[in-house]
Design a protein around this motif. Structure first.
Motif, PDB file in Angstrom:
ATOM      1  N   GLY A   1       1.352   1.979   0.064  1.00 20.22           N
ATOM      2  CA  GLY A   1       1.613   1.225   1.283  1.00 20.22           C
ATOM      3  C   GLY A   1       0.830  -0.065   1.367  1.00 20.22           C
ATOM      4  N   LEU A   2      -0.446  -0.034   1.017  1.00 20.20           N
ATOM      5  CA  LEU A   2      -1.272  -1.231   1.111  1.00 20.20           C
ATOM      6  C   LEU A   2      -1.042  -2.186  -0.045  1.00 20.20           C
ATOM      7  CD1 LEU A   2      -4.589   0.403   2.350  1.00 20.20           C
ATOM      8  CD2 LEU A   2      -2.995  -0.976   3.679  1.00 20.20           C
ATOM      9  N   GLY A   3      -0.687  -1.651  -1.211  1.00 21.00           N
ATOM     10  CA  GLY A   3      -0.319  -2.488  -2.347  1.00 21.00           C
ATOM     11  C   GLY A   3      -1.388  -3.493  -2.724  1.00 21.00           C
ATOM     12  N   ASP A   4      -0.958  -4.772  -2.838  1.00 23.69           N
ATOM     13  CA  ASP A   4      -1.869  -5.837  -3.253  1.00 23.69           C
ATOM     14  C   ASP A   4      -2.832  -6.260  -2.156  1.00 23.69           C
ATOM     15  OD1 ASP A   4      -0.656  -5.858  -5.716  1.00 23.69           O
ATOM     16  OD2 ASP A   4       0.777  -7.438  -5.193  1.00 23.69           O
ATOM     17  N   ARG A   5      -2.681  -5.705  -0.970  1.00 22.58           N
ATOM     18  CA  ARG A   5      -3.595  -6.074   0.116  1.00 22.58           C
ATOM     19  C   ARG A   5      -5.007  -5.560  -0.128  1.00 22.58           C
ATOM     20  NH1 ARG A   5      -0.692  -7.497   4.863  1.00 22.58           N
ATOM     21  NH2 ARG A   5       1.551  -7.366   4.509  1.00 22.58           N
ATOM     22  N   VAL A   6      -5.178  -4.575  -0.988  1.00 20.79           N
ATOM     23  CA  VAL A   6      -6.497  -4.028  -1.286  1.00 20.79           C
ATOM     24  C   VAL A   6      -6.793  -4.177  -2.766  1.00 20.79           C
ATOM     25  CG1 VAL A   6      -6.387  -2.384   0.618  1.00 20.79           C
ATOM     26  CG2 VAL A   6      -5.598  -1.698  -1.636  1.00 20.79           C
ATOM     27  N   THR A   7      -8.047  -4.385  -3.074  1.00 20.70           N
ATOM     28  CA  THR A   7      -8.480  -4.455  -4.470  1.00 20.70           C
ATOM     29  C   THR A   7      -8.998  -3.121  -4.978  1.00 20.70           C
ATOM     30  OG1 THR A   7     -10.674  -5.195  -3.755  1.00 20.70           O
ATOM     31  CG2 THR A   7      -9.044  -6.895  -4.274  1.00 20.70           C
TER      32      THR A   7
END
Length: 478
Positions: free
Chosen positions: A395-401
């Motif tokens: 769900g968060l995908g590229d929004r989190v490292t």
């Protein structure tokens, strides 16, 4: 007769020579000949500080022998689960339990190789049981294990070798069924907790059909148990009981604790075995060299859509029903089924950081989860940790490292109420975190249905300037 000459004055005093060697990272070996890396000496000193003294280790060895004998004497007869006390989880009234035979009980890991890291050490005992009737499904296996654990707890309540009122159940973040924890009686229990892991004799469960991820994880756990029970435990004990791997293994345990890494039991020892079998490390290396090689190896294995086979140098493309990063030598069985790709990624990042730090920075300085992650969320209740992490990562995908499990409340008193929680650490990508929407596939694509099934009512159709209609999830600005 020779001619006497005045001695040539030394250009460097002994203290200056010692200081120069220290600044160069070198130190004199005992006896005054040669030199050794100061990092190696520091590692040896650190490990010596956290290792049990000889007298304490001897007392612990005797206690382990007596404890394994006591556990091995347990009787696990056929019984109605409803009549058993202290079940780790409720069972339906119609549940049946055929009884079991306790085949063996033995120490594993650092408890076996005398390499526990004190204080707050955790030693593991492994009890193998064989059920009187083969479980025909994952649900029946869970019923059998739950009943067996309750019988073992009843047996342990009368044990004089453990601290009264220290009996607890614990459901590890990387296990499909609970374990039993307790503290040894007397001074041994001050800084030591024992975890009794129950495993089943080699058996085969048919993998469930459909999207029954919980049952699939249980089947993978049984398959992993077969591998460890056959010869992998013995290999790990043999390797980690010899130099330099014993010291290196303890140093890695210290590092994992200081970096607040939440990892499956025996994962770091398995990585050591992988490096040894692929000749990345050898018995002639110093412990600190082995540790740095392990960090370098981990840092080079992000395993994006890949899996690592034990003993094979290069990773292979991910395949099969399990996405676990580490596979057994057969190339199909996951060694740690509950280890997610996100959790592996955090381990890789931590290893990359440690590789640029010295001994003191990596082994003596602790790093709290709040420093590594932007937010730590607490999820209470009976959550499927693997599915939770997988869904959050998707769900968060590229929004989190980075996103990983960092802890949680996983223990409860055997006579108390079961209450669980899991802590999830999230580190955001500052450039993408505030992106107002997540674009999905085009509405006419086959993937659109899966996207809608995952996002539910949050997914909506939007037409873009080029006329293409896509599934889109709009994020709030809060």
């Amino acid at each position: 007769m020779g001619i006497k000459r005045d001695a040539v004055p030394s250009t460097m005093s002994k203290s200056a020579d010692k200081r120069a060697r220290y600044e160069a990272g070198l130190d004199l070996l005992p006896g005054g000949t040669g030199h050794t890396d100061l990092d190696d000496t520091t590692v040896e000193h650190i490990v010596k500080e956290v290792r049990a003294p000889k007298l304490v280790q001897e007392q612990l060895d005797i206690w382990v022998q007596n404890m394994t004998k006591f556990i091995s004497s347990a009787s696990l007869p056929k019984a109605s689960p409803s009549s058993l006390s202290h079940l780790p989880s409720p069972l339906p009234p119609t549940a049946k339990y055929p009884g079991a035979t306790l085949l063996s009980c033995s120490p594993t890991g650092p408890l076996l190789t005398s390499s526990l890291v004190f204080p707050s050490a955790t030693g593991h005992l492994l009890a193998m049981v064989q059920f009187a009737k083969l479980p025909a499904s994952p649900d029946k296996l869970q019923t059998y294990l739950t009943s067996c654990l309750a019988q073992l707890v009843s047996h342990l309540t009368s044990c004089p070798l453990i601290t009264p009122d220290s009996l607890q159940y614990q459901l590890s973040l990387f296990s499909s069924w609970p374990s039993i924890t307790f503290r040894p009686a007397g001074k041994l229990g001050k800084h030591l907790t024992i975890q009794l892991d129950v495993t089943v004799s080699p058996l085969t469960l048919q993998s469930p059909g459909g999207d029954q991820s919980g049952d699939q994880l249980l089947c993978d756990s049984v398959a992993s148990t077969k591998l460890f029970s056959s010869d992998l435990h013995a290999e790990l004990a043999s390797l980690c009981g010899q130099s330099p791997y014993q010291t290196a293994g303890m140093a890695l345990d210290i590092w994992a604790r200081q970096a607040t890494l939440t990892l499956p039991t025996s994962l770091l020892a398995t990585i050591l075995l992988h490096c040894h079998t692929t000749t990345l490390t050898t018995n002639t290396m110093k412990p600190w060299q082995v540790v740095k090689k392990v960090w370098g190896t981990l840092a080079s294995l992000p395993l994006d859509n890949q899996q690592l086979i034990l003993g094979v140098l290069d990773p292979v493309p991910a395949s099969g029903t399990s996405s676990s990063p580490l596979l057994g030598r057969d190339g199909t069985t996951p060694l740690f089924p509950a280890l997610t790709g996100a959790q592996w990624g955090v381990l890789v990042q931590a290893a990359a950081r440690a590789g640029n730090m010295g001994v003191e920075g990596s082994l003596l300085k602790s790093l709290k989860a709040e420093v590594v992650f932007d937010r730590v969320f607490v999820v209470s209740g009976e959550a499927d940790v693997v599915c939770l992490v997988r869904n959050l990562s998707r769900g968060l995908g590229d929004r989190v490292t980075s996103l990983a499990v960092v802890g949680g409340e996983r223990s409860w008193v055997v006579a108390g109420e079961r209450s669980l929680s899991v802590e999830i650490g999230v580190r955001y990508d500052p450039t993408l975190y505030w992106t107002p929407a997540t674009q999905g596939p085009e509405a006419s694509c086959q993937e659109a249905q899966e996207f809608r099934a995952f996002w539910g009512d949050r997914s909506e159709l939007r037409r873009f300037q080029d006329g293409v209609v896509k599934e889109v999830v709009v994020w709030s600005g809060e």
